[in-house]
Scaffold this motif. Structure first.
Motif, PDB file in Angstrom:
ATOM      1  N   UNK A  42       0.823  -1.204   0.000  1.00 56.30           N
ATOM      2  CA  UNK A  42       0.000   0.000   0.000  1.00 56.30           C
ATOM      3  C   UNK A  42       0.858   1.255   0.000  1.00 56.30           C
ATOM      4  N   UNK A  43       0.695   2.121  -0.969  1.00 53.13           N
ATOM      5  CA  UNK A  43       1.422   3.388  -0.980  1.00 53.13           C
ATOM      6  C   UNK A  43       0.990   4.287   0.178  1.00 53.13           C
ATOM      7  N   UNK A 108      -7.879  -5.494   2.583  1.00 55.87           N
ATOM      8  CA  UNK A 108      -6.844  -6.082   3.440  1.00 55.87           C
ATOM      9  C   UNK A 108      -6.835  -5.425   4.816  1.00 55.87           C
ATOM     10  N   UNK A 109      -6.792  -4.093   4.850  1.00 56.47           N
ATOM     11  CA  UNK A 109      -6.700  -3.397   6.126  1.00 56.47           C
ATOM     12  C   UNK A 109      -8.010  -3.435   6.895  1.00 56.47           C
ATOM     13  N   UNK A 110      -9.126  -3.471   6.190  1.00 50.95           N
ATOM     14  CA  UNK A 110     -10.408  -3.569   6.900  1.00 50.95           C
ATOM     15  C   UNK A 110     -10.529  -4.916   7.595  1.00 50.95           C
ATOM     16  N   UNK A 111     -10.087  -5.991   6.946  1.00 51.81           N
ATOM     17  CA  UNK A 111     -10.104  -7.308   7.592  1.00 51.81           C
ATOM     18  C   UNK A 111      -9.136  -7.346   8.765  1.00 51.81           C
ATOM     19  N   UNK A 130      -8.195 -14.217   4.117  1.00 51.67           N
ATOM     20  CA  UNK A 130      -7.081 -13.274   4.032  1.00 51.67           C
ATOM     21  C   UNK A 130      -6.507 -13.244   2.614  1.00 51.67           C
ATOM     22  N   UNK A 131      -6.426 -14.417   1.989  1.00 54.54           N
ATOM     23  CA  UNK A 131      -5.938 -14.481   0.611  1.00 54.54           C
ATOM     24  C   UNK A 131      -6.871 -13.724  -0.329  1.00 54.54           C
ATOM     25  N   UNK A 136      -8.002  -8.703  -3.471  1.00 55.81           N
ATOM     26  CA  UNK A 136      -8.820  -7.506  -3.676  1.00 55.81           C
ATOM     27  C   UNK A 136      -7.986  -6.239  -3.548  1.00 55.81           C
ATOM     28  N   UNK A 137      -7.128  -6.169  -2.523  1.00 53.01           N
ATOM     29  CA  UNK A 137      -6.329  -4.967  -2.296  1.00 53.01           C
ATOM     30  C   UNK A 137      -5.337  -4.724  -3.417  1.00 53.01           C
TER      31      UNK A 137
END
Length: 490
Positions: A42-43, A108-111, A130-131, A136-137
């Motif tokens: 993630x940037x 990813x970060x929401x999970x 998670x995968x 998705x991210x």
């Protein structure tokens, strides 16, 4: 029932607190930590954004994930191979299930936030979801450098449906970019960075200093050889039109048999693939060569099962420790080739059977070659040769782990005698590869091996008493990193 209600109320309170935090923004969601290390994908600009309102509530987020999984299941119901970039993939998701790019980007970060809020410790149960969130991210974050490839079956068994959706990354610079942005000085070192000029193109950076150093040793304890033919003078190679030739398989077997009869302790053999290793070992077994090899040393084989391979390595070391000696059959790009050391008596000889080119009909490889050609102007042949010779160097380098160690390396394929292939090997190997060792037959290789072992058996000064410098002084280092006018290059 009372306990269940109390737990539900507790979780509801946690989720309300989490929702309020998410409204403030993603950066305030988690405790202070090095986010770039935790998630380099993630940037920084994303970390400053707030989580989209339509996935802040846990039930809404889970509903989005459910729709995304249903979409993936639908995409797997295909009879044809499909390949598309992240932009087309995200557009299809938005059209069919109403999930936009920003929602995908924060999955990813929401999970991660949800699992922290619920204090879930047994994360193994959630590896699959998670995968899905990782997928998705990544597709929501990057519009270039990735491909989504959907294959309805394995090419080796086309009549058995076995759909697979793969997200493949073609651009290695995406992973290293956060490191370059965070640190002012970055040093990249390895014993197999060759050719060194290709890495700046692959990783998309401009090096300030680029140096290739020779290995400083107290004696010439490395003996690389290029074997191009067997005792019957027929060429040996794992090239497609030769690899299944009975004469090539026989000559490879005779080479190993001759070597195990003269080389003490451990011998390691690397093959280009599991299927080729299985085929040639079966051939050796049927012809009796394998039985003859086992008269000299025990034989252990790497498999794709991690537990079996670990047990085989342990028994291999025991056989070497006891003086019985052993041979270990392994595969380039496998676990053993990447991280297992065969120092001292565990590896006195390593044989690289063939040139470990990647499977060139792989759709993932073809997609990456296309991306490298269009983005970095790297030709397919240049990358394939670079990658294969890097893997070969990685394999043979397993046997030299210290200045006091010694070992032999045999590149058993006629293609290694070509300069365009051989020149891609690291300098520390090429500096010990004599012209007389470039076009050998099995008989010649055995003679050279005997002479080398006789030389290594002589006593020597481990501190470098023969006038050879084995450690660089501060003055030596300063001379290497200063320009002709005395200006520092680093």
């Amino acid at each position: 029932m009372k306990l269940k209600g109390r737990l539900k109320a507790t979780d509801a309170g946690r989720l309300r607190v989490e929702y309020n935090r998410l409204v403030e923004g993603l950066a305030q969601r988690l405790p202070a930590q090095d986010v770039w290390l935790a998630n380099p994908a993630l940037p920084d600009d994303i970390m400053k954004e707030a989580v989209p309102g339509n996935i802040r509530k846990a039930e809404h987020f889970l509903s989005v994930l459910r729709r995304f999984v249903q979409y993936l299941n639908g995409r797997l119901e295909t009879d044809n191979v499909e390949k598309e970039g992240p932009v087309a993939f995200v557009a299809s998701i938005n059209t069919q299930v109403g999930i936009d790019q920003k929602m995908l980007k924060f999955c990813y970060d929401r999970l991660h936030s949800l699992m922290l809020t619920l204090e879930i410790t047994d994360t193994d149960e959630f590896l699959h979801i998670q995968t899905v969130c990782d997928l998705a991210t990544l597709v929501g974050t990057y519009s270039r450098g990735f491909s989504i490839i959907i294959e309805p079956y394995d090419e080796r068994m086309p009549h058995i449906p076995d759909p697979v959706l793969q997200l493949t990354c073609h651009d290695a610079s995406l992973a290293i970019k956060p490191v370059f942005e965070r640190f002012q000085s970055v040093v990249i070192t390895s014993g197999t960075l060759s050719p060194i000029d290709l890495y700046p193109r692959l990783l998309n950076f401009n090096p300030v200093v680029s140096r290739s150093f020779k290995m400083s040793l107290t004696r010439d304890c490395i003996c690389p050889m290029v074997l191009t033919r067997g005792s019957d003078q027929l060429p040996v190679s794992t090239k497609y039109d030769l690899r299944s030739d009975p004469g090539v398989e026989k000559n490879y077997g005779k080479l190993l048999l001759e070597m195990v009869s003269v080389v003490p302790d451990g011998v390691v053999c690397f093959f280009v693939s599991y299927s080729y290793m299985d085929g040639i070992v079966n051939s050796w077994h049927e012809s009796g060569i394998l039985k003859d090899i086992m008269q000299h040393k025990l034989v252990f084989i790497e498999t794709q099962d991690v537990v079996e391979t670990t047990l085989a390595l342990d028994n291999y070391r025991k056989a070497c420790d006891s003086g019985r000696g052993a041979v270990f059959f392994s595969v380039a790009r496998g676990k053993v080739a990447e991280g297992i050391d065969f120092d001292r008596h565990y590896g006195r000889l390593v044989i690289m059977f063939g040139v470990p080119f990647q499977y060139t009909l792989s759709r993932i490889l073809l997609a990456r070659l296309e991306y490298l050609r269009e983005t970095f102007q790297i030709k397919e042949g240049d990358f394939l040769t670079f990658d294969a010779l890097r893997q070969a160097a990685q394999c043979v380098g397993r046997v030299i782990r210290s200045k006091a160690d010694y070992g032999m390396m045999i590149f058993a394929d006629k293609r290694y005698s070509r300069h365009d292939k051989r020149s891609k090997l690291p300098g520390w190997i090429l500096s010990h590869l004599r012209d007389a060792h470039l076009n050998l037959s099995t008989d010649m290789a055995v003679y050279i091996a005997k002479e080398f072992l006789r030389k290594m058996a002589q006593p020597y000064d481990k501190n470098g008493g023969l006038g050879k410098k084995t450690l660089l002084s501060q003055e030596d280092l300063e001379n290497m990193i200063t320009g002709p006018d005395g200006e520092m290059l680093l």
